[in-house]
Motif scaffolding. Structure first.
Motif, PDB file in Angstrom:
ATOM      1  N   THR A 145      -1.984   1.279   9.151  1.00 26.38           N
ATOM      2  CA  THR A 145      -2.396   1.036   7.764  1.00 26.38           C
ATOM      3  C   THR A 145      -2.719  -0.448   7.576  1.00 26.38           C
ATOM      4  O   THR A 145      -3.729  -0.796   6.941  1.00 26.38           O
ATOM      5  N   GLU A 201      -9.270   0.720   4.246  1.00 24.20           N
ATOM      6  CA  GLU A 201      -8.388   1.148   3.150  1.00 24.20           C
ATOM      7  C   GLU A 201      -8.376   0.041   2.101  1.00 24.20           C
ATOM      8  O   GLU A 201      -8.611  -1.132   2.431  1.00 24.20           O
ATOM      9  N   LYS A 243       0.848  -1.197   0.000  1.00 27.26           N
ATOM     10  CA  LYS A 243       0.000   0.000   0.000  1.00 27.26           C
ATOM     11  C   LYS A 243       0.882   1.244   0.000  1.00 27.26           C
ATOM     12  O   LYS A 243       1.841   1.322   0.776  1.00 27.26           O
TER      13      LYS A 243
END
Ligand code: ATP
Length: 364
Positions: A50, A59, A17
């Motif tokens: 994250t 996400e 990511k």
């Protein structure tokens, strides 16, 4: 809690990511088993949150696969299951309680598939468990931060998620409350047989909580294992330094040995001429008194002692931390001693090293 089964409940396969061209997760591989409690541990900015947000479906990964309970929930940029369908509970710092709902309604919010009676039963049970039953009619702004956190935990547990994702859930609480709420949360999670992934940057907390630690750095996992192993066999010098306070001494490798003011260290496998970095935790430095300028007699366990002058002594609750300015290079070394030991400023003491507990790496 011990890991009961070895069925995998979550797997991340080569997940990457980036945000604005900055790679935050780099081919991350991670799995946890049913009932396992795992901590994602690492310094600020290494990508822990994250990773958790990707697992939660908050996400979208750029690349890689995420499986939850054997379902492929996302693959590259495609999401197959949204957050609400993933069977996860979330305790995130930024997912605060709904301000317009009272405490009871906040906890019962996700239980709309149950009968009214069952909703009342489950909500009351969880509020009771976290000690918040008498507050059911109050609104979030009417209760303290710690109380809100307890409600948030009850809310996340209400729909009996298979996996609980927690992002630094206890950091905003003061020390005493943190221990109390952490123990309470862990016993509830065990009772409900929930797998846990918790993000923290605090190694001590990770060790208190988890069955396993995944140590992260720069978007990847550098070490994974039981807390005991991660702490006692750090994979590299950065890991050793991250996991606890430390001292370091350097020396040049010669003939698979490294000479230091504390004597020779065996450094097999390190090439001649390299600089070896020896990492010593404060509790593994042994203090001896000065006997008219003579140090303690060297022992095979502790090697040679080196002399230093006390520059600071502090009592830290369970132990005392003594800082010494070493004669050999004027560097400061820190030694910790259980209980109260507060030698006065300026006196000479001798330090020796528990060499079986040191870590030797090549200096970067
Ligand atoms: P901390 O312990 O400080 O919370 P962390 O390990 O959880 O850190 P992340 O929050 O995952 O780290 O952030 C990793 C990096 O990604 C940081 O540099 C952060 O600024 C960046 N980042 C995270 N989310 C975004 C976003 N939505 N947009 C841009 N950059 C982001």
């Amino acid at each position: 809690m011990s890991i009961k089964k070895d069925k995998q409940i979550l797997e991340l396969e080569a997940v990457s990511k980036s945000f604005n061209e900055q790679k935050v997760l780099d081919n991350l591989n991670l799995s946890i088993n049913e009932g396992e409690r795992m901590c994602l541990l690492g310094p600020s900015g290494c990508g822990k949150t994250t990773a958790l947000r990707l697992i939660a479906g908050l996400e979208i990964p750029d690349k890689g696969k995420i499986f939850i309970n054997d379902f492929l929930v996302s693959h590259d940029r495609v999401i197959f299951k949204e957050t609400a369908e993933r069977g996860i509970g979330l305790v995130f710092q930024d997912l605060s309680l709904f301000p317009h709902l009272n405490i009871f309604q906040n906890v019962s919010y996700a239980l709309n598939e149950l009968t009214k009676e069952k909703i009342k039963e489950r909500t009351s049970y969880l509020l009771d468990c976290v000690g918040m039953l008498p507050f059911g009619k109050k609104y979030p702004h009417m209760i303290s931060g710690g109380e809100q956190q307890r409600v948030a935990i009850a809310r996340a547990l209400a729909p009996s998620p298979k996996i609980m994702l927690m992002d630094e859930p206890f950091t905003s609480l003061d020390n005493r409350l943190r221990d109390e709420i952490r123990d309470l949360t862990l016993s509830l999670l065990s009772e409900e047989d929930t797998s846990v992934i918790m993000v923290t940057h605090d190694p001590e907390e990770a060790m208190k909580i988890s069955d396993s630690i995944a140590l992260m750095r720069d978007g990847s996992i550098v070490q994974r294992g039981a807390p005991y192993n991660v702490y006692n066999k750090p994979v590299d010098s950065k890991a050793a330094k991250f996991l606890s306070n430390y001292n370091k001494i350097n020396g040049k490798v010669n003939n698979s040995q490294t000479e230091t003011p504390f004597g020779l260290f065996m450094t097999p496998g390190l090439q001649d001429g390299l600089i070896a970095e020896i990492i010593i935790r404060p509790q593994h430095l042994k203090i001896d008194f000065d006997r008219n300028g003579k140090g303690p007699s060297p022992t095979s366990e502790h090697g040679i002692a080196a002399r230093g002058k006390v520059v600071r002594s502090r009592f830290l609750g369970k132990e005392s931390l003594v800082e010494l300015k070493m004669e050999f290079d004027q560097s400061i070394l820190k030694a910790s001693v259980p209980g109260v030991f507060l030698p006065p400023y300026g006196i000479n003491l001798w330090l020796s090293v528990r060499r079986d507990r040191c870590f030797v790496f090549v200096k970067d």
